[in-house]
Scaffold this active site. Structure first.
Site, PDB file in Angstrom:
ATOM      1  N   PRO A  91       0.907  -1.347  -0.170  1.00 58.79           N
ATOM      2  CA  PRO A  91      -0.018   0.237  -0.056  1.00 58.79           C
ATOM      3  C   PRO A  91       0.632   1.157  -0.140  1.00 58.79           C
ATOM      4  O   PRO A  91       0.533   2.347  -0.314  1.00 58.79           O
ATOM      5  CB  PRO A  91      -0.868  -0.082   1.189  1.00 58.79           C
ATOM      6  CG  PRO A  91      -0.253  -1.352   2.040  1.00 58.79           C
ATOM      7  CD  PRO A  91       0.443  -1.989   1.091  1.00 58.79           C
ATOM      8  N   GLU A 118       2.549  -7.202   8.562  1.00 52.57           N
ATOM      9  CA  GLU A 118       2.885  -5.656   8.731  1.00 52.57           C
ATOM     10  C   GLU A 118       3.616  -5.265   7.548  1.00 52.57           C
ATOM     11  O   GLU A 118       3.719  -4.016   7.275  1.00 52.57           O
ATOM     12  CB  GLU A 118       3.500  -5.257  10.009  1.00 52.57           C
ATOM     13  CG  GLU A 118       2.669  -5.780  11.123  1.00 52.57           C
ATOM     14  CD  GLU A 118       1.355  -5.416  11.196  1.00 52.57           C
ATOM     15  OE1 GLU A 118       1.280  -3.733  11.030  1.00 52.57           O
ATOM     16  OE2 GLU A 118       0.302  -5.900  11.126  1.00 52.57           O
ATOM     17  N   ARG A 156      -3.782  -7.413 -20.546  1.00 55.04           N
ATOM     18  CA  ARG A 156      -4.588  -6.846 -21.699  1.00 55.04           C
ATOM     19  C   ARG A 156      -3.865  -5.810 -22.766  1.00 55.04           C
ATOM     20  O   ARG A 156      -4.417  -5.463 -23.777  1.00 55.04           O
ATOM     21  CB  ARG A 156      -5.589  -5.850 -21.012  1.00 55.04           C
ATOM     22  CG  ARG A 156      -6.713  -6.729 -20.126  1.00 55.04           C
ATOM     23  CD  ARG A 156      -7.547  -5.792 -19.488  1.00 55.04           C
ATOM     24  NE  ARG A 156      -8.039  -4.709 -20.207  1.00 55.04           N
ATOM     25  CZ  ARG A 156      -9.327  -4.893 -20.788  1.00 55.04           C
ATOM     26  NH1 ARG A 156      -9.949  -6.046 -21.139  1.00 55.04           N
ATOM     27  NH2 ARG A 156      -9.629  -3.781 -21.582  1.00 55.04           N
ATOM     28  N   ASP A 171     -10.682   2.564 -27.263  1.00 54.60           N
ATOM     29  CA  ASP A 171     -10.080   2.617 -25.814  1.00 54.60           C
ATOM     30  C   ASP A 171      -9.134   3.918 -26.071  1.00 54.60           C
ATOM     31  O   ASP A 171      -9.179   4.892 -25.301  1.00 54.60           O
ATOM     32  CB  ASP A 171      -9.080   1.633 -25.473  1.00 54.60           C
ATOM     33  CG  ASP A 171     -10.042   0.619 -24.538  1.00 54.60           C
ATOM     34  OD1 ASP A 171     -11.390   0.966 -24.286  1.00 54.60           O
ATOM     35  OD2 ASP A 171      -9.895  -0.254 -24.101  1.00 54.60           O
TER      36      ASP A 171
HETATM   37 CL1  6GU Z   1      -0.143  -3.639  -3.332  1.00 59.04          CL
HETATM   38  N1  6GU Z   1      -1.184  -4.265  -0.889  1.00 59.04           N
HETATM   39  C1  6GU Z   1      -1.964  -4.134   0.084  1.00 59.04           C
HETATM   40  N2  6GU Z   1      -1.594  -5.169   1.244  1.00 59.04           N
HETATM   41  N3  6GU Z   1      -2.751  -3.393   0.464  1.00 59.04           N
HETATM   42  C2  6GU Z   1      -3.142  -2.695  -0.865  1.00 59.04           C
HETATM   43  C3  6GU Z   1      -2.268  -2.682  -1.880  1.00 59.04           C
HETATM   44  C4  6GU Z   1      -1.300  -3.590  -1.988  1.00 59.04           C
HETATM   45  N4  6GU Z   1      -2.722  -1.718  -2.862  1.00 59.04           N
HETATM   46  C5  6GU Z   1      -3.883  -1.297  -2.331  1.00 59.04           C
HETATM   47  N5  6GU Z   1      -4.153  -1.909  -1.248  1.00 59.04           N
END
Ligand code: 6GU
Length: 252
Positions: A91, A118, A156, A171
């Site tokens: 994330p 974590e 894609r 597209d």
């Molecule tokens: Cl790549 N990993 C995790 N754990 N949560 C996420 C993500 C990735 N992308 C958005 N949320």
């Protein structure tokens, strides 16, 4: 041809989503290939431990560097090559966009590391020169679903994967805007008629209507996209008119 190597503690998660539809067709056509590697298989201790307590304390577990680095180094033997890239799904990463996906689709080989718990020991991305990638601002329990999203989005874009070249043209033509609304038979359903213009057979009018619908939707739902969209003078005139109408409505 793009090859994806996925490094995960849950290799079984990938078979369902990637075993159907576009990606599996691309695999059968030899345009794409993928393999999920279990990180546990690369832990050399008796119990195949892949996580440990964080230095400095605090909650949760951290994925160990050793098994992960060994896994990627043994599988991706051509890691130094310029058409190979290692990605860490987290994330904290750069947001996946159509533009990033297009750049990635020009690589020959992508290694995808799926974080869990974590996080991953910071030395993993450092040693493997991995680029951190996220699919959006929300938290998943691990990088696996994100990796599948990335594989589908990139696959894609590999030439030949999408059957209908018209769809690709459309597209790229309406690039940077949301899509216009679609209708199919019957002409009336639930008391709602398909727009007459779509049944008129007048291709120029249909084109104009669709373009204007795309502009309207983008203005209402994703105005941020208009800053980057490719617009001509007619588009800008139409948007100005829409904005005037919206202003007038809001003053009533
Ligand atoms: Cl790549 N990993 C995790 N754990 N949560 C996420 C993500 C990735 N992308 C958005 N949320």
């Amino acid at each position: 041809m793009v090859r994806f190597d996925v490094f995960t503690l849950f290799p079984g998660m990938f078979d369902g989503p990637l075993g159907d539809s576009i990606v599996s067709r691309a695999v059968r056509a030899g345009l794409v290939s993928w393999q999920a590697h279990n990180i546990r298989d690369y832990a050399t201790d008796k119990h195949h431990v892949t996580d440990d307590l964080p230095y400095g304390g605090g909650g949760g577990m951290v994925m160990k560097a050793e098994p992960l680095v060994r896994a990627v180094e043994s599988v991706v033997e051509d890691r130094g090559s310029p058409d190979v890239e290692v990605l860490l799904l987290t994330p904290q990463g750069d947001r996946l966009s159509q533009a990033l996906a297009r750049r990635l689709s020009n690589r020959r080989r992508l290694a995808l590391i799926c974080g869990r718990y974590e996080g991953v020991d910071e030395r993993v991305p450092q040693l493997l020169e991995a680029r951190p990638v996220s699919i959006g601002d929300y938290v998943l329990s691990g990088g696996e679903l994100a990796a599948m999203v990335l594989i589908e989005v990139v696959a894609r874009l590999v030439p030949g994967v999408l059957g209908d070249p018209d769809a690709t043209f459309e597209d790229s033509h309406s690039e940077g805007l949301l899509e216009y609304p679609h209708y199919t038979r019957p002409a009336e359903f639930g008391g709602i008629s398909a727009p007459d213009v779509l049944l008129s057979g007048n291709h120029a009018q249909v084109y104009r209507w669709r373009r204007q619908q795309s502009l309207r939707r983008t203005l209402l739902r994703r105005p941020d996209m208009l800053d980057r969209a490719r617009l001509d003078d007619a588009d800008r005139d139409y948007l100005a008119e829409l904005r005037r109408n919206l202003d007038e409505e809001s003053q009533r």
